[in-house]
Design a protein around this motif. Structure first.
Motif, PDB file in Angstrom:
ATOM      1  N   ASN A  49       0.807  -1.219   0.000  1.00  0.00           N
ATOM      2  CA  ASN A  49       0.000   0.000   0.000  1.00  0.00           C
ATOM      3  C   ASN A  49       0.841   1.271   0.000  1.00  0.00           C
ATOM      4  O   ASN A  49       0.321   2.363   0.275  1.00  0.00           O
ATOM      5  CB  ASN A  49      -0.936  -0.008   1.212  1.00  0.00           C
ATOM      6  N   PRO A  77       1.096   2.000  -6.026  1.00  0.00           N
ATOM      7  CA  PRO A  77      -0.165   2.707  -5.748  1.00  0.00           C
ATOM      8  C   PRO A  77      -0.640   3.580  -6.904  1.00  0.00           C
ATOM      9  O   PRO A  77      -1.838   3.611  -7.203  1.00  0.00           O
ATOM     10  CB  PRO A  77       0.171   3.551  -4.514  1.00  0.00           C
ATOM     11  N   TYR A 130      -5.944   3.812  -0.952  1.00  0.00           N
ATOM     12  CA  TYR A 130      -4.595   4.336  -1.196  1.00  0.00           C
ATOM     13  C   TYR A 130      -4.474   5.786  -0.746  1.00  0.00           C
ATOM     14  O   TYR A 130      -3.427   6.193  -0.220  1.00  0.00           O
ATOM     15  CB  TYR A 130      -4.231   4.201  -2.670  1.00  0.00           C
ATOM     16  N   SER A 168      -5.254  -4.220  -2.261  1.00  0.00           N
ATOM     17  CA  SER A 168      -5.585  -2.932  -1.649  1.00  0.00           C
ATOM     18  C   SER A 168      -6.681  -3.099  -0.608  1.00  0.00           C
ATOM     19  O   SER A 168      -6.435  -3.004   0.604  1.00  0.00           O
ATOM     20  CB  SER A 168      -6.005  -1.928  -2.729  1.00  0.00           C
TER      21      SER A 168
END
Length: 429
Positions: free
Chosen positions: A39, A55, A102, A221
């Motif tokens: 992440n 990301p 994110y 994610s």
């Protein structure tokens, strides 16, 4: 059976060095730093620019896919294919979670570093206390470890099922299907292109690869985010067990006769100092729990707001799609499993929120029933007890702007809303 035994041994941490003197967070939970790294949070080289690559790619691809889903929704409504539009609408909301997660992680990375450092300090400190502290604490951490892999196993199973179902159908069409069956090449998610056939080459190959990548992005994610969230919250739920143990032995090993001695007596001063040290540690633990839950809520607040705001819509759309398929004599098992996952991802923070709230109130009860009334030493901490009990009456809650306190009552309310939306759609249809 060897593979099953290996997996069982891994999950139960058989062969793990439970007596390691310098037990750290990374040693017990090595997966946590990996989840953060995916992440965009690096712990070794914290300022590395490489951390932005994955990301940024994920967000850009998710935004492109979201734009395509909007086009698909418009097409489905235009041709009055509401099953197509409903499925695309559901995937649109799911893809939006990638961007929110994110954003939450990268804009609050300093707070994440602080949380991780505090978790590691708890490991180092508690594992060097008495055996009963260490055993209770590590049992709680083992439960977190097992729950983490249980959630990831379910998410991974769902991901593999989506991909494998499409690939198996494609393999059947390529090897066994006859031309008179008039089959089109299958895709994971419904697609459409204006003035073009999305199932012809190279459109089909591009869309299929893109959809497989998107499923992997969602796993890395959103599924990792859920895992990290309940890991942090359950850690502090476990820390409150340490407070309960500390209250149980608050007066152990101390001379009760000093309570009748003058305030300036050295023996009374020594006992008072030890009591203050023990009560101070309890107060610090209690304060750290409130502070950590507040920090966790601020870090993941946007994602939690998105979850609670749109989960009712997603669950409603999934249920509507499954019901429509059942009315035609079919069962969309992929959407059924996705619906189960949608309920679980909402239930997890709500259930943990109720656990934290109830445990927070029970700590106040532990303070009141710690035995202060049966020992003269209780009068030495009278003011501390009053302050602590008053503090423990404040609900320990996961809260953020525009976010209701996450509790089981919240989950029930969202599910009721989803059912109401579902009934409205069915009546309209």
């Amino acid at each position: 059976m060897t593979i099953v035994q290996s997996v069982k041994s891994f999950v139960n941490k058989e062969g793990f060095d439970w007596d390691k003197p310098d037990m750290t967070l990374q040693f017990f939970h090595p997966q946590l730093e990996m989840f953060f790294a995916v992440n965009g949070i690096f712990f070794n080289n914290r300022e590395s620019k490489i951390r932005f690559i994955w990301p940024v790619l994920c967000v850009l691809l998710s935004l492109v896919a979201s734009g395509l889903e909007i086009m698909f929704i418009w097409h489905g409504i235009a041709i009055k294919d509401y099953g197509f539009a409903t499925e695309c609408f559901c995937y649109f909301f799911i893809l939006g979670a990638v961007v929110i997660v994110y954003f939450s992680m990268l804009t609050n990375r300093e707070k994440i570093f602080l949380l991780a450092d505090n978790l590691n300090k708890d490991f180092l400190y508690i594992c060097n206390l008495g055996a009963h502290y260490r055993k209770t604490f590590l049992q709680g951490q083992l439960l977190i470890w097992k729950l983490c892999w249980a959630w990831l196993s379910f998410a991974f199973f769902t991901m593999i099922l989506y991909v494998s179902s499409t690939l198996i159908a494609l393999l059947y069409q390529s090897t066994l299907a006859t031309q008179d069956e008039h089959m089109v090449r299958p895709v994971i998610f419904p697609i459409w292109l204006p003035a073009d056939d999305p199932h012809r080459s190279p459109n089909y190959e591009i869309f299929l690869v893109m959809q497989i990548i998107l499923i992997f992005i969602l796993f890395c994610s959103f599924c990792f985010y859920v895992c990290i969230l309940f890991h942090l919250l359950l850690h502090y739920y476990n820390l409150m067990d340490m407070i309960i143990i500390a209250f149980g032995e608050l007066f152990d090993g101390l001379d009760e006769s000093v309570a009748t001695l003058p305030t300036e007596d050295p023996r009374r001063k020594a006992v008072q100092t030890e009591l203050n040290r023990r009560m101070g540690q309890i107060a610090r633990w209690h304060h750290s729990v409130f502070e950590a839950v507040e920090t966790t809520s601020s870090v993941y607040g946007p994602a939690l707001v998105y979850q609670t705001m749109f989960s009712s819509i997603i669950i409603c759309l999934i249920a509507f799609q499954v019901a429509e398929q059942l009315s035609e004599g079919k069962f969309d098992y992929l959407f059924g499993i996705l619906g189960v996952g949608a309920c679980i991802q909402l239930w997890i923070p709500c259930y943990i929120g109720s656990l934290l709230r109830n445990k927070g109130f029970s700590i106040g009860d532990c303070c009141f029933y710690c035995g202060w009334d049966s020992t003269p030493l209780g009068r030495l901490l009278r003011r501390d007890f009053v302050i602590f009990i008053q503090r423990s009456q404040e609900p320990l809650a996961i809260k953020f702007t525009a976010l209701p306190h996450l509790q089981l009552e919240t989950f029930s309310s969202i599910m009721s809303s989803a059912y109401s939306y579902f009934n409205m759609l069915r009546q309209y249809n």
